[in-house]
Design an enzyme around this catalytic site. Structure first.
Site, PDB file in Angstrom:
ATOM      1  N   SER B 141     -90.595 -79.823 -11.797  1.00 28.89           N
ATOM      2  CA  SER B 141     -90.969 -79.889 -13.026  1.00 28.89           C
ATOM      3  C   SER B 141     -92.541 -79.523 -13.624  1.00 28.89           C
ATOM      4  O   SER B 141     -93.539 -79.963 -11.856  1.00 28.89           O
ATOM      5  CB  SER B 141     -90.705 -81.009 -13.314  1.00 28.89           C
ATOM      6  OG  SER B 141     -91.224 -81.689 -15.378  1.00 28.89           O
ATOM      7  N   TYR B 154     -92.089 -89.904 -12.415  1.00 32.96           N
ATOM      8  CA  TYR B 154     -90.803 -88.502 -12.528  1.00 32.96           C
ATOM      9  C   TYR B 154     -92.174 -88.035 -12.166  1.00 32.96           C
ATOM     10  O   TYR B 154     -92.141 -86.629 -11.308  1.00 32.96           O
ATOM     11  CB  TYR B 154     -90.970 -88.286 -14.247  1.00 32.96           C
ATOM     12  CG  TYR B 154     -89.807 -87.486 -14.137  1.00 32.96           C
ATOM     13  CD1 TYR B 154     -88.711 -87.371 -13.190  1.00 32.96           C
ATOM     14  CD2 TYR B 154     -90.610 -85.963 -14.782  1.00 32.96           C
ATOM     15  CE1 TYR B 154     -88.312 -85.878 -13.989  1.00 32.96           C
ATOM     16  CE2 TYR B 154     -89.717 -84.779 -14.420  1.00 32.96           C
ATOM     17  CZ  TYR B 154     -88.794 -84.380 -13.883  1.00 32.96           C
ATOM     18  OH  TYR B 154     -87.771 -83.254 -14.270  1.00 32.96           O
ATOM     19  N   SER B 157     -92.766 -88.671  -8.393  1.00 29.37           N
ATOM     20  CA  SER B 157     -92.189 -88.342  -7.110  1.00 29.37           C
ATOM     21  C   SER B 157     -91.256 -86.387  -6.995  1.00 29.37           C
ATOM     22  O   SER B 157     -90.826 -86.365  -5.993  1.00 29.37           O
ATOM     23  CB  SER B 157     -91.553 -89.081  -7.990  1.00 29.37           C
ATOM     24  OG  SER B 157     -90.526 -88.282  -9.398  1.00 29.37           O
ATOM     25  N   LYS B 158     -91.288 -86.048  -8.442  1.00 30.49           N
ATOM     26  CA  LYS B 158     -91.609 -84.589  -8.162  1.00 30.49           C
ATOM     27  C   LYS B 158     -92.433 -83.809  -7.379  1.00 30.49           C
ATOM     28  O   LYS B 158     -92.127 -83.665  -6.411  1.00 30.49           O
ATOM     29  CB  LYS B 158     -91.372 -84.103  -9.772  1.00 30.49           C
ATOM     30  CG  LYS B 158     -89.565 -84.579 -10.415  1.00 30.49           C
ATOM     31  CD  LYS B 158     -88.973 -83.339  -9.722  1.00 30.49           C
ATOM     32  CE  LYS B 158     -87.134 -83.671 -10.490  1.00 30.49           C
ATOM     33  NZ  LYS B 158     -86.312 -83.101  -9.307  1.00 30.49           N
ATOM     34  N   ILE B 186     -86.958 -76.831 -21.006  1.00 32.79           N
ATOM     35  CA  ILE B 186     -85.300 -76.217 -20.472  1.00 32.79           C
ATOM     36  C   ILE B 186     -84.318 -77.134 -22.152  1.00 32.79           C
ATOM     37  O   ILE B 186     -84.341 -78.338 -22.073  1.00 32.79           O
ATOM     38  CB  ILE B 186     -84.895 -75.866 -19.309  1.00 32.79           C
ATOM     39  CG1 ILE B 186     -85.803 -75.586 -18.450  1.00 32.79           C
ATOM     40  CG2 ILE B 186     -83.644 -75.095 -19.146  1.00 32.79           C
ATOM     41  CD1 ILE B 186     -85.965 -74.170 -18.116  1.00 32.79           C
ATOM     42  N   THR B 188     -81.187 -78.458 -22.144  1.00 38.80           N
ATOM     43  CA  THR B 188     -80.636 -79.663 -21.130  1.00 38.80           C
ATOM     44  C   THR B 188     -80.475 -80.405 -22.248  1.00 38.80           C
ATOM     45  O   THR B 188     -80.903 -80.954 -23.242  1.00 38.80           O
ATOM     46  CB  THR B 188     -80.752 -79.558 -19.844  1.00 38.80           C
ATOM     47  OG1 THR B 188     -82.065 -80.590 -20.267  1.00 38.80           O
ATOM     48  CG2 THR B 188     -81.369 -77.972 -18.946  1.00 38.80           C
TER      49      THR B 188
END
Lengths: 73, 250
Positions: B141, B154, B157-158, B186, B188
């Site tokens: 991301s 987030y 960890s990414k 995106i 989603t």
């Protein structure tokens, strides 16, 4: 409603939150707290609440009524 | 020993980007779809190209210590070799720094870092995959490069997986190519909270010179990255964000 009020108390770092409490009066009520609360509501009740919806919310029970309404409809 | 058909494992295949990747690749690849929700994975399978070879492996990335034995049993039982891995599984739950707990950090790290790492480790091992892995793509991301309030776990960890990817790319070259894709917004289910909010969505979209992305934009690039045409690309974190990260407009 108990889970909802408990999560509110956790997010706001207070002992407890009552249905009639005005959310804006809590010291830690800010945009990030709202974001975390809306994520909890989406996960727990599968209900999407937007920042526009929040404009009409004053008390803890106002928001819970909105969740119940969306959840049923 | 006869040469086995190459299989590609797609995680997070039950919805969103993972589902779209599976649908796109199903014309030219034999796929293993993985996720927690078997019904949703079956639905993805239905949406794949007719006649495509598709298997389903149920896995919970929130339980990384179970991943290795479960996948190992699956590979042995199916008597297959997995040559490709596309990690699209991801977990994000906005949380202020003041409320971060070991529990919430471990859950983010389990899903976004430990579990995909366990899979790569197994797929480059002798048993039971015969060190067959050749290509690996991690969906990351732009929050692994930049940041946003509430996204500490987030982002962390990414970014951890992006960092691990570089060392693995060196250690496992030239046999395995690994890359990560840092995606902007995106359309989603994962972005539904923001996109459903007209006020927030308008602010978000205004920062994207090319608008927000569609799952097909990602799937098309992945198809290229998995192809022989990308044989010289490894160890890269590639940004797909419609120009969001270079937009310094007023």
């Amino acid at each position: 409603m108990e889970d909802y009020l408990n999560e509110l108390a956790r997010l706001l770092e207070v002992g407890d939150v009552k249905p009639e409490d005005e959310l804006r009066k809590f010291e830690l009520w800010d945009s990030l707290t709202v974001l975390a609360l809306l994520a909890f509501i989406d996960e727990k009740y599968s209900v999407l609440v937007s920042s526009l919806d929040m404009a009409d919310v004053e008390t803890a029970s106002d928001l819970y009524k909105l969740i119940e309404f969306r959840n049923l409809s | 020993m006869p040469i086995k058909e190459p299989w590609t494992l797609v995680s997070g295949a039950s919805s969103g980007i993972g589902r779209s990747i599976a649908m796109k690749l199903s014309g030219s690849n034999s796929l293993i779809l993985t996720g927690r929700n078997v019904d949703a994975l079956k639905e993805t399978k239905k949406q794949c190209k007719p006649g495509a070879d598709i298997k389903i492996w149920r896995a919970d990335f929130g339980q990384p210590s179970e991943i290795r034995s479960s996948l190992s049993d699956f590979i042995s039982h199916e008597d297959i070799e997995i040559t490709g891995f596309i990690n699209s599984a991801g977990f994000v739950k906005p949380e202020p720094v003041r409320l971060i707990s070991c529990e919430s950090s471990l859950l983010s790290t389990a899903i976004n870092y430990f579990s995909p790492l366990e899979i790569v480790s197994l797929l480059v091992s002798k048993n039971p995959n015969n060190r067959a892995l050749q290509k690996c793509i991690f969906i990351s991301s732009i929050w692994s490069i930049g940041g946003a309030p509430g996204h500490t776990n987030y982002s962390g960890s990414k970014a951890a997986l992006d960092g691990a990817m570089r060392s693995m790319a060196i250690e496992l070259a030239p046999k395995v190519r690994l890359n990560s894709l840092s995606l902007g917004a995106i359309n989603t289910p994962m972005a539904r909270q923001v996109l459903n909010d007209s006020d927030l969505a308008e602010k978000l979209i205004s920062k994207y010179p090319l608008g927000i992305g569609d799952v097909d934009d990602v799937a098309a690039f992945i198809e290229f990255l998995m192809s022989r045409g990308a044989r010289w690309i490894t160890g890269q974190n590639i940004v797909l964000d419609g120009g969001r990260s270079i937009n310094y407009s007023y």
